[in-house]
Write an enzyme that holds these catalytic residues in place. Structure first.
Site, PDB file in Angstrom:
ATOM      1  N   THR A 161      49.450   7.658  -7.135  1.00  0.00           N
ATOM      2  CA  THR A 161      50.494   8.397  -6.419  1.00  0.00           C
ATOM      3  C   THR A 161      51.696   8.665  -7.318  1.00  0.00           C
ATOM      4  O   THR A 161      52.031   7.864  -8.185  1.00  0.00           O
ATOM      5  CB  THR A 161      50.950   7.635  -5.169  1.00  0.00           C
ATOM      6  OG1 THR A 161      51.441   6.339  -5.561  1.00  0.00           O
ATOM      7  CG2 THR A 161      49.786   7.436  -4.214  1.00  0.00           C
ATOM      8  N   ALA A 164      56.629   9.353  -2.832  1.00  0.00           N
ATOM      9  CA  ALA A 164      56.520   8.669  -1.550  1.00  0.00           C
ATOM     10  C   ALA A 164      55.748   9.535  -0.558  1.00  0.00           C
ATOM     11  O   ALA A 164      55.850  10.766  -0.575  1.00  0.00           O
ATOM     12  CB  ALA A 164      57.904   8.353  -1.002  1.00  0.00           C
ATOM     13  N   GLY A 186      48.802  -1.818  -4.229  1.00  0.00           N
ATOM     14  CA  GLY A 186      50.256  -1.766  -4.109  1.00  0.00           C
ATOM     15  C   GLY A 186      50.730  -2.855  -3.171  1.00  0.00           C
ATOM     16  O   GLY A 186      50.048  -3.863  -2.964  1.00  0.00           O
ATOM     17  N   ASP A 188      53.280  -3.813   0.585  1.00  0.00           N
ATOM     18  CA  ASP A 188      53.272  -3.543   2.021  1.00  0.00           C
ATOM     19  C   ASP A 188      53.643  -2.105   2.339  1.00  0.00           C
ATOM     20  O   ASP A 188      53.148  -1.530   3.310  1.00  0.00           O
ATOM     21  CB  ASP A 188      54.252  -4.498   2.717  1.00  0.00           C
ATOM     22  CG  ASP A 188      53.822  -5.950   2.596  1.00  0.00           C
ATOM     23  OD1 ASP A 188      52.601  -6.194   2.472  1.00  0.00           O
ATOM     24  OD2 ASP A 188      54.696  -6.840   2.589  1.00  0.00           O
ATOM     25  N   GLY A 189      54.500  -1.489   1.531  1.00  0.00           N
ATOM     26  CA  GLY A 189      54.879  -0.100   1.752  1.00  0.00           C
ATOM     27  C   GLY A 189      53.700   0.836   1.577  1.00  0.00           C
ATOM     28  O   GLY A 189      53.508   1.775   2.353  1.00  0.00           O
ATOM     29  N   GLY A 230      52.359  -5.558  -5.075  1.00  0.00           N
ATOM     30  CA  GLY A 230      53.714  -5.231  -4.652  1.00  0.00           C
ATOM     31  C   GLY A 230      54.681  -6.368  -4.890  1.00  0.00           C
ATOM     32  O   GLY A 230      54.418  -7.277  -5.689  1.00  0.00           O
ATOM     33  N   SER A 231      55.793  -6.329  -4.181  1.00  0.00           N
ATOM     34  CA  SER A 231      56.842  -7.340  -4.364  1.00  0.00           C
ATOM     35  C   SER A 231      56.563  -8.593  -3.539  1.00  0.00           C
ATOM     36  O   SER A 231      56.695  -9.715  -4.039  1.00  0.00           O
ATOM     37  CB  SER A 231      58.206  -6.757  -3.976  1.00  0.00           C
ATOM     38  OG  SER A 231      58.537  -5.651  -4.804  1.00  0.00           O
ATOM     39  N   ASP A 526      58.509  -3.109   8.433  1.00  0.00           N
ATOM     40  CA  ASP A 526      57.536  -3.287   7.346  1.00  0.00           C
ATOM     41  C   ASP A 526      58.072  -2.768   6.017  1.00  0.00           C
ATOM     42  O   ASP A 526      57.369  -2.128   5.245  1.00  0.00           O
ATOM     43  CB  ASP A 526      56.222  -2.582   7.678  1.00  0.00           C
ATOM     44  CG  ASP A 526      55.466  -3.243   8.808  1.00  0.00           C
ATOM     45  OD1 ASP A 526      55.939  -4.290   9.284  1.00  0.00           O
ATOM     46  OD2 ASP A 526      54.416  -2.725   9.208  1.00  0.00           O
TER      47      ASP A 526
END
Length: 546
Positions: A161, A164, A186, A188-189, A230-231, A526
């Protein structure tokens, strides 16, 4: 019941003689001593065999192939001996007496995989977020995940990607025929994007309106797989039990699935978002809003933002209405942990849908059940809160191993509503600290937790005198603007709060500890900011995650 032996012979591993046996459901190999007596046996379910290759093969950490005539290599799921959630890729090389025997073994094992792995995916659509977390999405996929998919015979169409909502838009508009599932590499987003895309597409194809909270939505035909990059990777941690790309990849390969309830968030008769983990107002919303200013810090921004928001010592006036779930079925403080095969989720499923066995009809029925279950007596509370949160799962992560609500369930049709009333800063700090330990964060006098089926949230009606008093406390009498006094509506209050945002940030921390009142916060859905204040939240359905 296990069938009779399908194939058996002697094989050698590192010059030691073994007896290998393939039955209907298991593949096992037993070391033999000089007197042909059994010593040690390894038993692997056929469903957990990842792949079988001729010759001597290794794929991790790098691929190496040695083409030999009498050898074959078997890769399988190697579970943690301590009973944990971490999986490794097991590998063993067998040597046969002849090439013919080697060919027979590979043929029998591959046939068994096709027979006992009907739920395994064959073609996956993979989205990689190169910007999430530590920006290692590409590296994680190509070095860990792709070799495992190739070994298992899974073909993948990979999209990296660049903006966004690119993944969401792709799922809404492009042809998905032929894909067995969708995978996000990635955080949770990224998972949320895929979730919204698949739910939106499914409702469009069914001709349904998502904006109606009472509509019976259709379940998504495709599963979503998560490769953590992800984070926080909250969804992955709560469903798989560990943040490990290889473990997640192995779950996807063998076709594991986990039902997962989804919460719909509505505002003014329109769908705003879907949530599967945290919907938080107050402290949780403020931390997310603050962290957006420091994205250049990476995951560290959440620690910095959390400290800043805590020192501002804010609380918010709110009116919360909720529809309680049946307390006889489960409780948010019953000390249960929702894992695969969870008794509470299974019992709830059997009670609600006794005549449904397949996941598709089960999901559809869950949607219908939500409408009927939404009837009941609503409970209303009103006051000042440090934070209000609705979590649809434990929301556990590496830093909070037990999560926001340790006993929350993934697929029982309920959520846990957490109300933290306004309290002394040290008391709130104790509440936050307990999330990182095993202490009960709900065992505090200013904290409530309720298992619910639906929640309504709104800002309370405030009199003109109350508005002027709060405004004076926050800014001082000399800062009260004539425009605000002429129009004391909530909208003006929010506009005033926005105009003075920079002034808020410049206040000293000690001043923040004294002046803890402000107009309104934002919602953290989220990991996405929602500016709407008044919302309706309902548990809508259960989907499935590989």
């Amino acid at each position: 019941m296990e069938s009779d032996v399908g194939f058996e012979s002697s094989v050698w591993v590192c010059r030691k003689r073994y007896r290998a046996v393939l039955t209907g459901w298991h593949f096992k190999w037993t070391e033999l001593d000089k007197n042909n007596r059994d010593k040690k046996t390894v038993l692997v379910p056929v469903s957990e065999v990842i792949g079988v290759e001729q010759g001597r093969l290794q794929i991790l950490p790098r691929k190496s192939v040695e083409d030999t005539e009498k050898d074959f290599t078997v890769f399988y799921v190697n579970r943690s001996t301590s009973g944990g959630s971490l999986w490794q890729l097991g590998r063993i090389q067998f040597t046969c007496l002849s090439r013919t025997l080697r060919d027979q073994w590979t043929e029998h094992l591959r046939t068994a995989l096709k027979t006992h792995g009907p739920l395994r995916p064959h073609k996956l659509l993979v989205f990689i977020n190169p910007f999430g977390g530590k920006k290692k999405g590409r590296q994680i996929y190509h070095s860990v995940v792709a070799p495992v998919f190739e070994l298992a015979g899974i073909s993948s169409h990979v999209i990296v990607t660049e903006r966004a909502h690119q993944a969401r838009d792709y799922l809404l508009k492009k042809n998905l025929t032929g894909f067995d599932g969708v995978v996000c590499v990635g955080g949770d987003g990224m998972f949320s994007e895929l979730l919204h895309g698949l739910i939106g597409r499914t409702q469009q194809e069914a001709g349904l309106c998502e904006n109606d909270p009472a509509v019976t939505l259709q379940p998504c035909p495709l599963h979503i797989g998560i490769i953590p990059a992800g984070s926080t990777d909250c969804v992955c941690y709560a469903t798989v039990g560990v943040i490990d790309p290889l473990t997640s990849a192995l779950h996807i390969v063998i076709g594991d699935s986990q039902p997962l309830d989804v919460c719909s968030v509505h505002h003014a008769s329109a769908i705003v978002r879907y949530s599967v983990s945290l919907l938080g107002y107050g402290f949780y919303g403020d931390v997310l809003a603050e962290s957006e200013k420091h994205r250049w810090m990476g995951p560290l921004r959440y620690d910095i933002s959390g400290s800043l928001v805590y020192l501002r010592n804010r609380s918010y006036a709110a009116k919360v209405e909720y529809l309680p779930a049946d307390p006889l079925l489960s409780s948010p403080r019953d000390k249960t942990r929702c894992l695969s095969g969870c008794r509470v989720c299974s019992r709830s499923t059997e009670r609600l849908f006794p005549n449904h066995s397949d996941s598709s009809s089960l999901s559809s029925s869950r949607f219908s059940q939500t409408s009927t279950d939404s009837e009941g007596e609503w409970v209303t509370v009103e006051g000042r809160f440090r934070c209000v949160a609705l979590t649809c799962m434990s929301s556990s992560c590496a830093r909070s191993p037990l999560g926001l609500s340790p006993s929350a369930h993934l697929a029982d049709g309920t959520g846990d509503l957490i109300l933290v009333w306004d309290t002394h800063p040290l008391g709130f700090l104790k509440f936050l600290y307990r999330h990182t330990s095993t202490e009960d964060q709900f065992d505090l006098p200013f904290v409530e937790v309720h298992r619910v089926k639906a929640v309504r949230f709104s800002l309370p009606k405030v009199s003109e005198e109350q508005k002027q008093e709060e405004f004076s406390e926050l800014r001082g009498a000399d800062e009260v603007e004539s425009g605000y006094l002429d129009n004391g509506s909530q909208q003006s209050l929010l506009q005033r709060d926005t105009r003075h945002q920079e002034t808020d940030e410049q206040k000293t921390f000690l001043c923040g500890l004294c002046c803890n009142k402000t107009a309104a916060s934002v919602w953290n859905c989220d990991g996405e900011i929602l500016s709407f204040k008044e919302i309706l939240c309902k548990r809508q359905c259960d989907g499935a995650l590989p």
